[in-house]
Design a protein around this motif. Structure first.
Motif, PDB file in Angstrom:
ATOM      1  N   LYS A   1       0.818  -1.208   0.000  1.00  0.00           N
ATOM      2  CA  LYS A   1       0.000   0.000   0.000  1.00  0.00           C
ATOM      3  C   LYS A   1       0.854   1.262   0.000  1.00  0.00           C
ATOM      4  N   SER A   2       2.149   1.106   0.139  1.00  0.00           N
ATOM      5  CA  SER A   2       3.030   2.264   0.201  1.00  0.00           C
ATOM      6  C   SER A   2       3.219   2.869  -1.184  1.00  0.00           C
ATOM      7  N   TRP A   3       3.508   4.168  -1.217  1.00  0.00           N
ATOM      8  CA  TRP A   3       3.726   4.838  -2.500  1.00  0.00           C
ATOM      9  C   TRP A   3       5.021   4.370  -3.143  1.00  0.00           C
ATOM     10  N   GLN A   4       6.012   3.987  -2.322  1.00  0.00           N
ATOM     11  CA  GLN A   4       7.286   3.523  -2.878  1.00  0.00           C
ATOM     12  C   GLN A   4       7.111   2.213  -3.651  1.00  0.00           C
ATOM     13  N   TRP A   5       6.382   1.275  -3.070  1.00  0.00           N
ATOM     14  CA  TRP A   5       6.131  -0.003  -3.756  1.00  0.00           C
ATOM     15  C   TRP A   5       5.362   0.245  -5.053  1.00  0.00           C
ATOM     16  N   GLY A   6       4.345   1.103  -4.978  1.00  0.00           N
ATOM     17  CA  GLY A   6       3.531   1.378  -6.156  1.00  0.00           C
ATOM     18  C   GLY A   6       4.314   2.048  -7.270  1.00  0.00           C
ATOM     19  N   LEU A   7       5.175   3.026  -6.913  1.00  0.00           N
ATOM     20  CA  LEU A   7       5.936   3.725  -7.940  1.00  0.00           C
ATOM     21  C   LEU A   7       7.009   2.822  -8.537  1.00  0.00           C
ATOM     22  N   ALA A   8       7.669   2.021  -7.706  1.00  0.00           N
ATOM     23  CA  ALA A   8       8.666   1.078  -8.227  1.00  0.00           C
ATOM     24  C   ALA A   8       8.018   0.106  -9.207  1.00  0.00           C
ATOM     25  N   THR A   9       6.812  -0.345  -8.881  1.00  0.00           N
ATOM     26  CA  THR A   9       6.088  -1.256  -9.775  1.00  0.00           C
ATOM     27  C   THR A   9       5.740  -0.563 -11.091  1.00  0.00           C
ATOM     28  N   ALA A  10       5.233   0.672 -11.009  1.00  0.00           N
ATOM     29  CA  ALA A  10       4.836   1.409 -12.210  1.00  0.00           C
ATOM     30  C   ALA A  10       6.041   1.717 -13.099  1.00  0.00           C
ATOM     31  N   LEU A  11       7.153   2.136 -12.485  1.00  0.00           N
ATOM     32  CA  LEU A  11       8.354   2.448 -13.267  1.00  0.00           C
ATOM     33  C   LEU A  11       8.938   1.196 -13.905  1.00  0.00           C
ATOM     34  N   GLN A  12       8.896   0.087 -13.177  1.00  0.00           N
ATOM     35  CA  GLN A  12       9.390  -1.171 -13.740  1.00  0.00           C
ATOM     36  C   GLN A  12       8.525  -1.620 -14.906  1.00  0.00           C
ATOM     37  N   GLN A  13       7.214  -1.538 -14.745  1.00  0.00           N
ATOM     38  CA  GLN A  13       6.310  -1.933 -15.820  1.00  0.00           C
ATOM     39  C   GLN A  13       6.489  -1.036 -17.041  1.00  0.00           C
ATOM     40  N   GLY A  14       6.579   0.280 -16.818  1.00  0.00           N
ATOM     41  CA  GLY A  14       6.779   1.199 -17.927  1.00  0.00           C
ATOM     42  C   GLY A  14       8.079   0.932 -18.661  1.00  0.00           C
ATOM     43  N   GLN A  15       9.138   0.624 -17.913  1.00  0.00           N
ATOM     44  CA  GLN A  15      10.425   0.356 -18.552  1.00  0.00           C
ATOM     45  C   GLN A  15      10.392  -0.935 -19.363  1.00  0.00           C
ATOM     46  N   ILE A  16       9.794  -1.986 -18.803  1.00  0.00           N
ATOM     47  CA  ILE A  16       9.712  -3.260 -19.533  1.00  0.00           C
ATOM     48  C   ILE A  16       8.902  -3.089 -20.811  1.00  0.00           C
ATOM     49  N   ILE A  17       7.792  -2.363 -20.736  1.00  0.00           N
ATOM     50  CA  ILE A  17       6.984  -2.104 -21.929  1.00  0.00           C
ATOM     51  C   ILE A  17       7.822  -1.379 -22.976  1.00  0.00           C
ATOM     52  N   TYR A  18       8.585  -0.388 -22.527  1.00  0.00           N
ATOM     53  CA  TYR A  18       9.406   0.374 -23.465  1.00  0.00           C
ATOM     54  C   TYR A  18      10.511  -0.494 -24.062  1.00  0.00           C
ATOM     55  N   LEU A  19      11.071  -1.388 -23.266  1.00  0.00           N
ATOM     56  CA  LEU A  19      12.125  -2.266 -23.779  1.00  0.00           C
ATOM     57  C   LEU A  19      11.571  -3.254 -24.805  1.00  0.00           C
ATOM     58  N   VAL A  20      10.339  -3.710 -24.594  1.00  0.00           N
ATOM     59  CA  VAL A  20       9.706  -4.591 -25.582  1.00  0.00           C
ATOM     60  C   VAL A  20       9.399  -3.801 -26.847  1.00  0.00           C
ATOM     61  N   GLY A  21       8.853  -2.600 -26.692  1.00  0.00           N
ATOM     62  CA  GLY A  21       8.604  -1.758 -27.861  1.00  0.00           C
ATOM     63  C   GLY A  21       9.881  -1.424 -28.606  1.00  0.00           C
ATOM     64  N   SER A  22      10.992  -1.338 -27.864  1.00  0.00           N
ATOM     65  CA  SER A  22      12.286  -1.025 -28.472  1.00  0.00           C
ATOM     66  C   SER A  22      12.777  -2.116 -29.407  1.00  0.00           C
ATOM     67  N   LEU A  23      12.202  -3.300 -29.295  1.00  0.00           N
ATOM     68  CA  LEU A  23      12.570  -4.377 -30.218  1.00  0.00           C
ATOM     69  C   LEU A  23      12.240  -4.020 -31.654  1.00  0.00           C
ATOM     70  N   PHE A  24      11.233  -3.166 -31.836  1.00  0.00           N
ATOM     71  CA  PHE A  24      10.724  -2.885 -33.177  1.00  0.00           C
ATOM     72  C   PHE A  24      10.843  -1.419 -33.585  1.00  0.00           C
ATOM     73  N   VAL A  25      11.393  -0.573 -32.689  1.00  0.00           N
ATOM     74  CA  VAL A  25      11.532   0.847 -32.992  1.00  0.00           C
ATOM     75  C   VAL A  25      12.911   1.319 -32.524  1.00  0.00           C
ATOM     76  N   GLY A  26      13.554   2.160 -33.324  1.00  0.00           N
ATOM     77  CA  GLY A  26      14.873   2.670 -32.952  1.00  0.00           C
ATOM     78  C   GLY A  26      14.768   3.852 -32.005  1.00  0.00           C
ATOM     79  N   ILE A  27      14.603   3.572 -30.714  1.00  0.00           N
ATOM     80  CA  ILE A  27      14.397   4.630 -29.713  1.00  0.00           C
ATOM     81  C   ILE A  27      15.372   4.462 -28.552  1.00  0.00           C
ATOM     82  N   ALA A  28      16.582   4.004 -28.832  1.00  0.00           N
ATOM     83  CA  ALA A  28      17.552   3.737 -27.769  1.00  0.00           C
ATOM     84  C   ALA A  28      17.889   4.991 -26.980  1.00  0.00           C
ATOM     85  N   PHE A  29      17.876   6.162 -27.630  1.00  0.00           N
ATOM     86  CA  PHE A  29      18.238   7.407 -26.959  1.00  0.00           C
ATOM     87  C   PHE A  29      17.043   8.344 -26.800  1.00  0.00           C
TER      88      PHE A  29
END
Length: 462
Positions: free
Chosen positions: A388-416
């Motif tokens: 229920k803490s904001w730290q756990w929630g934000l770490a989860t959201a940032l991790q999910q957002g990063q993984i989504i972006y890394l998967v999307g990066s497989l098909f788009v040149g957005i390394a930088f």
């Protein structure tokens, strides 16, 4: 008139920074995401808004902002190492002029990503950075979502605030970014304090998420569909009622299918077979060329090294002639085609050293966010408040957002892509904040135990 409004908004934000220098950091995040200088037609196009905000953010922190609690982490050092290496490859690039053009914005993205965590000293500042990213990209998303509803979508035809493929305004990049911010929107509806999560905030968040789901349809980007699938799987880790969630998600997908445009469904069918689509076939050939190029140039060829590629391949199409399906092959010759993958972009431009640093930077982000989740999961065992803490929630959201972006990066040149490095910067800020506050709490507990043990000893002596 529109130009005057954008310029006025920018300079009002600059004035606010005289009272609170951190506003200049948020201003740069807004400018780098929305690109207001590209939205106008008159004098705003002549102003270097990005550079002005960039210099203001650094100057404000250096001269006026408090440094208490600022920490420099290993990942920030890794970003600077990648910056130095990219600078070296730029000086030795195969195409110096084109490489210099990309370097003009890449160095700012990397420097700002290394700088941003130094300013995120409190929970309020971390939340403000997240909110700025969400609202800035939300401006683009809402515009694109409305136009999609009224039939203005299509691959390469969705009209956004900027008419050129600049930054987040390219279809596949925008589709990836919109899906990646959905977890951050959900986090703000639970733990936001700047806008307290009442019914109005939750209604706006629901509408924004709906617009996020419309963007992959409006852009007809296959990357967006893949990212939505990844998000659906990732949310299984954090939802309480998993079977109910899976049932509702499946029902929503079935209910939405009849409303999807035929052009969108036809384009999505090419995911399964790349031979029938020239764009997908080209990507496979470019990736093969890049691997061969890296064997000959292990240190990379600098930005825009793809301009040297050339290859011939066959595309496969199936047509119906006289009630029978006929397979046709067509020979296609291509040259100077982009990588269409961040991983191959790093391999071709920065070589094996650059790819290793980039992957290490991303991998450490996923691991650090998981460490924060794990720490608060342990706390949940003790007092039931961890998830229920904001730290756990934000770490989860940032991790999910990063993984989504890394998967999307497989098909788009957005390394930088600056958006990705802003997420990295916020991750570093959260990690630094957690290490500092965790040590403070730990020291307080140790001191309390010592006092308790001394008191017990004095009582026993008496």
């Amino acid at each position: 008139m529109f130009d005057l409004f954008l310029v006025a908004f920018f300079f009002i934000a600059l004035l606010l920074g005289l009272k609170r220098p951190f506003f200049w950091v948020l201003l740069y995040m807004y400018v780098d995401s929305v690109a207001p200088q590209k939205m106008g037609w008159g004098m705003i196009t002549t102003l270097q808004l990005s550079l002005i905000a960039f210099l203001a953010a650094f100057t404000g922190w250096l001269l006026f902002d408090s440094k208490k609690g600022s920490r420099f982490t290993f990942r920030q050092g890794l970003i600077l190492a990648l910056l130095a290496y990219a600078g070296w490859t730029t000086m030795n690039a195969d195409f110096p002029v084109e490489a210099a053009v990309k370097w003009e914005w890449v160095w700012k993205a990397l420097v700002f990503a290394a700088f941003l965590p130094l300013t995120l000293r409190t929970k309020l500042r971390i939340e403000a950075a997240v909110l700025t990213i969400v609202l800035s990209i939300g401006l683009i998303i809402i515009n694109g979502g409305i136009k999609t509803v009224f039939g203005g979508g299509g691959y390469g035809t969705l009209s956004l605030l900027v008419k050129e493929d600049y930054g987040l305004y390219e279809g596949s990049i925008l589709s990836t970014a919109t899906v990646a911010i959905i977890p951050l929107v959900l986090w703000l509806t639970r733990h936001g304090t700047i806008f307290k999560p009442d019914w109005r905030v939750k209604a706006f968040a629901a509408a924004l998420i709906f617009a996020c789901l419309l963007i992959p349809v409006g852009t007809a980007a296959r990357t967006g569909l893949v990212c939505l699938g990844v998000l659906a799987v990732l949310l299984l880790r954090s939802v309480k009622h998993r079977f109910l969630y899976m049932g509702l998600a499946g029902l929503l997908a079935v209910a939405a299918f009849p409303f999807l445009p035929q052009s969108y469904t036809e384009r999505m069918t090419t995911i399964a077979s790349h031979e029938g689509d020239e764009s997908a076939s080209t990507r496979v050939r470019v990736w093969t060329w890049t691997m061969d190029y890296a064997e000959r140039n292990p240190m990379g060829g600098g930005f825009s090294a793809f301009l040297g590629n050339s290859f011939t391949y066959n595309t496969r199409t199936v047509e119906e002639v006289g009630g029978q399906k006929v397979v046709k092959y067509e020979e296609v010759t291509d040259e100077a085609r982009a990588y269409h993958s961040s991983y191959f972009e790093m391999l071709g431009e920065q070589g094996y050293p650059g790819l290793f640093m980039w992957l290490l930077l991303q991998g450490l982000g996923v691991w650090q966010m998981e460490r924060i989740r794990w720490r608060y999961n342990r706390k949940a065992v003790a007092d039931g408040s961890g998830e229920k803490s904001w730290q756990w929630g934000l770490a989860t959201a940032l991790q999910q957002g990063q993984i989504i972006y890394l998967v999307g990066s497989l098909f788009v040149g957005i390394a930088f892509q600056p958006f990705l490095f802003m997420l990295v910067g916020i991750q570093c800020g959260l990690w630094s904040y957690e290490k500092r506050t965790h040590k403070t709490v730990k020291k307080a507990r140790i001191a309390k135990k010592r006092q308790a043990s001394v008191a017990t000893g004095e009582a026993a002596t008496a």
